[in-house]
Design a protein around this motif. Structure first.
Motif, PDB file in Angstrom:
ATOM      1  N   PRO A   1     -31.510  49.354  40.160  1.00 46.00           N
ATOM      2  CA  PRO A   1     -31.307  48.284  39.167  1.00 46.00           C
ATOM      3  C   PRO A   1     -29.850  47.839  39.147  1.00 46.00           C
ATOM      4  N   GLU A   2     -29.650  46.615  38.706  1.00 45.80           N
ATOM      5  CA  GLU A   2     -28.290  46.138  38.492  1.00 45.80           C
ATOM      6  C   GLU A   2     -27.824  46.628  37.133  1.00 45.80           C
ATOM      7  N   ASP A   3     -26.522  46.535  36.904  1.00 44.21           N
ATOM      8  CA  ASP A   3     -25.985  47.136  35.704  1.00 44.21           C
ATOM      9  C   ASP A   3     -24.768  46.344  35.232  1.00 44.21           C
ATOM     10  N   LEU A   4     -24.580  46.262  33.919  1.00 44.09           N
ATOM     11  CA  LEU A   4     -23.339  45.739  33.356  1.00 44.09           C
ATOM     12  C   LEU A   4     -22.491  46.936  32.972  1.00 44.09           C
ATOM     13  N   VAL A   5     -21.310  47.006  33.556  1.00 43.20           N
ATOM     14  CA  VAL A   5     -20.424  48.148  33.363  1.00 43.20           C
ATOM     15  C   VAL A   5     -19.169  47.663  32.660  1.00 43.20           C
ATOM     16  N   GLU A   6     -18.642  48.461  31.750  1.00 41.42           N
ATOM     17  CA  GLU A   6     -17.388  48.126  31.086  1.00 41.42           C
ATOM     18  C   GLU A   6     -16.320  49.139  31.464  1.00 41.42           C
ATOM     19  N   GLU A   7     -15.122  48.644  31.703  1.00 38.92           N
ATOM     20  CA  GLU A   7     -13.955  49.480  31.959  1.00 38.92           C
ATOM     21  C   GLU A   7     -12.815  48.950  31.106  1.00 38.92           C
ATOM     22  N   HIS A   8     -11.735  49.696  31.041  1.00 33.67           N
ATOM     23  CA  HIS A   8     -10.585  49.311  30.229  1.00 33.67           C
ATOM     24  C   HIS A   8      -9.396  49.005  31.133  1.00 33.67           C
ATOM     25  N   LEU A   9      -8.796  47.854  30.929  1.00 38.68           N
ATOM     26  CA  LEU A   9      -7.527  47.475  31.562  1.00 38.68           C
ATOM     27  C   LEU A   9      -6.577  47.118  30.416  1.00 38.68           C
ATOM     28  N   PRO A  10      -5.266  47.095  30.652  1.00 39.16           N
ATOM     29  CA  PRO A  10      -4.332  46.786  29.572  1.00 39.16           C
ATOM     30  C   PRO A  10      -4.742  45.513  28.823  1.00 39.16           C
ATOM     31  N   GLY A  11      -4.763  45.581  27.498  1.00 40.94           N
ATOM     32  CA  GLY A  11      -5.315  44.521  26.682  1.00 40.94           C
ATOM     33  C   GLY A  11      -4.322  43.652  25.956  1.00 40.94           C
ATOM     34  N   SER A  12      -3.178  43.410  26.516  1.00 41.46           N
ATOM     35  CA  SER A  12      -2.181  42.572  25.871  1.00 41.46           C
ATOM     36  C   SER A  12      -2.156  41.220  26.564  1.00 41.46           C
ATOM     37  N   THR A  13      -1.532  40.253  25.920  1.00 37.44           N
ATOM     38  CA  THR A  13      -1.390  38.944  26.552  1.00 37.44           C
ATOM     39  C   THR A  13       0.008  38.747  27.142  1.00 37.44           C
ATOM     40  N   GLY A  14       0.782  39.823  27.240  1.00 35.44           N
ATOM     41  CA  GLY A  14       2.108  39.728  27.844  1.00 35.44           C
ATOM     42  C   GLY A  14       2.004  39.427  29.336  1.00 35.44           C
ATOM     43  N   GLU A  15       3.060  38.898  29.900  1.00 34.57           N
ATOM     44  CA  GLU A  15       3.041  38.491  31.307  1.00 34.57           C
ATOM     45  C   GLU A  15       2.783  39.666  32.247  1.00 34.57           C
ATOM     46  N   ALA A  16       3.410  40.805  32.012  1.00 36.25           N
ATOM     47  CA  ALA A  16       3.227  41.957  32.907  1.00 36.25           C
ATOM     48  C   ALA A  16       1.791  42.470  32.834  1.00 36.25           C
ATOM     49  N   GLU A  17       1.221  42.545  31.630  1.00 37.23           N
ATOM     50  CA  GLU A  17      -0.150  43.018  31.478  1.00 37.23           C
ATOM     51  C   GLU A  17      -1.142  42.035  32.093  1.00 37.23           C
ATOM     52  N   THR A  18      -0.870  40.737  31.944  1.00 37.89           N
ATOM     53  CA  THR A  18      -1.739  39.722  32.545  1.00 37.89           C
ATOM     54  C   THR A  18      -1.734  39.871  34.056  1.00 37.89           C
ATOM     55  N   GLY A  19      -0.564  40.097  34.642  1.00 37.24           N
ATOM     56  CA  GLY A  19      -0.476  40.289  36.089  1.00 37.24           C
ATOM     57  C   GLY A  19      -1.210  41.528  36.556  1.00 37.24           C
ATOM     58  N   LEU A  20      -1.056  42.615  35.818  1.00 34.89           N
ATOM     59  CA  LEU A  20      -1.736  43.861  36.171  1.00 34.89           C
ATOM     60  C   LEU A  20      -3.247  43.701  36.063  1.00 34.89           C
ATOM     61  N   ARG A  21      -3.703  43.070  34.978  1.00 37.99           N
ATOM     62  CA  ARG A  21      -5.132  42.858  34.783  1.00 37.99           C
ATOM     63  C   ARG A  21      -5.691  41.936  35.868  1.00 37.99           C
ATOM     64  N   ALA A  22      -4.966  40.896  36.225  1.00 32.91           N
ATOM     65  CA  ALA A  22      -5.424  39.966  37.266  1.00 32.91           C
ATOM     66  C   ALA A  22      -5.565  40.683  38.605  1.00 32.91           C
ATOM     67  N   GLY A  23      -4.595  41.532  38.944  1.00 33.67           N
ATOM     68  CA  GLY A  23      -4.696  42.299  40.188  1.00 33.67           C
ATOM     69  C   GLY A  23      -5.909  43.212  40.194  1.00 33.67           C
ATOM     70  N   GLY A  24      -6.177  43.856  39.063  1.00 38.13           N
ATOM     71  CA  GLY A  24      -7.345  44.726  38.957  1.00 38.13           C
ATOM     72  C   GLY A  24      -8.645  43.960  39.090  1.00 38.13           C
ATOM     73  N   ILE A  25      -8.716  42.780  38.471  1.00 34.94           N
ATOM     74  CA  ILE A  25      -9.925  41.962  38.543  1.00 34.94           C
ATOM     75  C   ILE A  25     -10.173  41.487  39.965  1.00 34.94           C
ATOM     76  N   VAL A  26      -9.124  41.095  40.664  1.00 32.22           N
ATOM     77  CA  VAL A  26      -9.274  40.680  42.062  1.00 32.22           C
ATOM     78  C   VAL A  26      -9.789  41.840  42.904  1.00 32.22           C
ATOM     79  N   ALA A  27      -9.217  43.023  42.742  1.00 32.94           N
ATOM     80  CA  ALA A  27      -9.660  44.196  43.513  1.00 32.94           C
ATOM     81  C   ALA A  27     -11.121  44.522  43.219  1.00 32.94           C
ATOM     82  N   LEU A  28     -11.501  44.502  41.955  1.00 32.28           N
ATOM     83  CA  LEU A  28     -12.870  44.858  41.581  1.00 32.28           C
ATOM     84  C   LEU A  28     -13.882  43.824  42.058  1.00 32.28           C
ATOM     85  N   SER A  29     -13.488  42.563  42.124  1.00 32.05           N
ATOM     86  CA  SER A  29     -14.413  41.511  42.549  1.00 32.05           C
ATOM     87  C   SER A  29     -14.427  41.308  44.060  1.00 32.05           C
TER      88      SER A  29
END
Length: 182
Positions: free
Chosen positions: A107-135
């Motif tokens: 079956p397919e699944d919806l999975v949740e993980e945690h990445l830094p949750g701030s809107t600061g520039e450094a956190e946005t960059g880190l989260r974007a890199g993680g999203i690219v890797a995961l996708s």
């Protein structure tokens, strides 16, 4: 700051001292786009090369505009190297695991993980890199990112070794904690 400076900033146009940097960025985006197009072309002809160069030039201008519009600090992180090394391994493992899934066994699944949750520039960059890797693997795509809670939601067809989702979430959290202490 006058209205011309504000307009210049909106369109990503450099000031008097930033022309070299802007041109360098455009050339890098243009060369990368052209090479990517040509690497994926079935045949290389003069027309194909000219079209690739023209489309990549337009894409380079749009990429610069987009990069300047997003509050994003892509400060290189050691974690990104680990993610980049795991993506090909995870892609092959996912492709193998997808064979039984295609037959309807998993079956397919919806999975949740945690990445830094701030809107600061450094956190946005880190989260974007993680999203690219995961996708970047055939078995998972990120479908939602909540910056308030730091939660990302992934549509996962398969999972397992090398556990890229857990590695990205774990190293993103530790990189975020280190940057808070700096």
């Amino acid at each position: 700051m006058g209205w011309t400076e504000s307009l210049r900033g909106y369109f990503g146009l450099p000031g008097a001292r930033g022309v070299t940097g802007a041109l360098t960025e455009l050339v890098l985006w243009w060369a990368g786009g052209t090479l990517f197009w040509l690497a994926t072309a079935s045949t290389l002809t003069v027309i194909e090369t000219l079209v690739a160069a023209a489309v990549a030039l337009a894409a380079a201008v749009l990429a610069r505009l987009a990069r300047r519009a997003i509050p994003f600090a892509a400060r290189p992180r050691l974690a990104w190297l680990r993610w980049a090394a795991l993506v090909p391994v995870s892609a092959v493992a996912d492709a193998v695991r997808l064979v039984p899934w295609l037959r309807g066994r998993q079956p397919e699944d919806l999975v949740e993980e945690h990445l830094p949750g701030s809107t600061g520039e450094a956190e946005t960059g880190l989260r974007a890199g993680g999203i690219v890797a995961l996708s970047a693997t055939p078995g998972t795509v990120v479908v939602d990112s909540d910056t308030r809670t730091g939660t990302i939601r992934m549509h996962s067809l398969v999972n397992g070794w090398p556990h890229l989702d857990e590695v990205v979430a774990g190293s993103a959290d530790s990189a975020h904690r280190r940057s808070e202490h700096e």
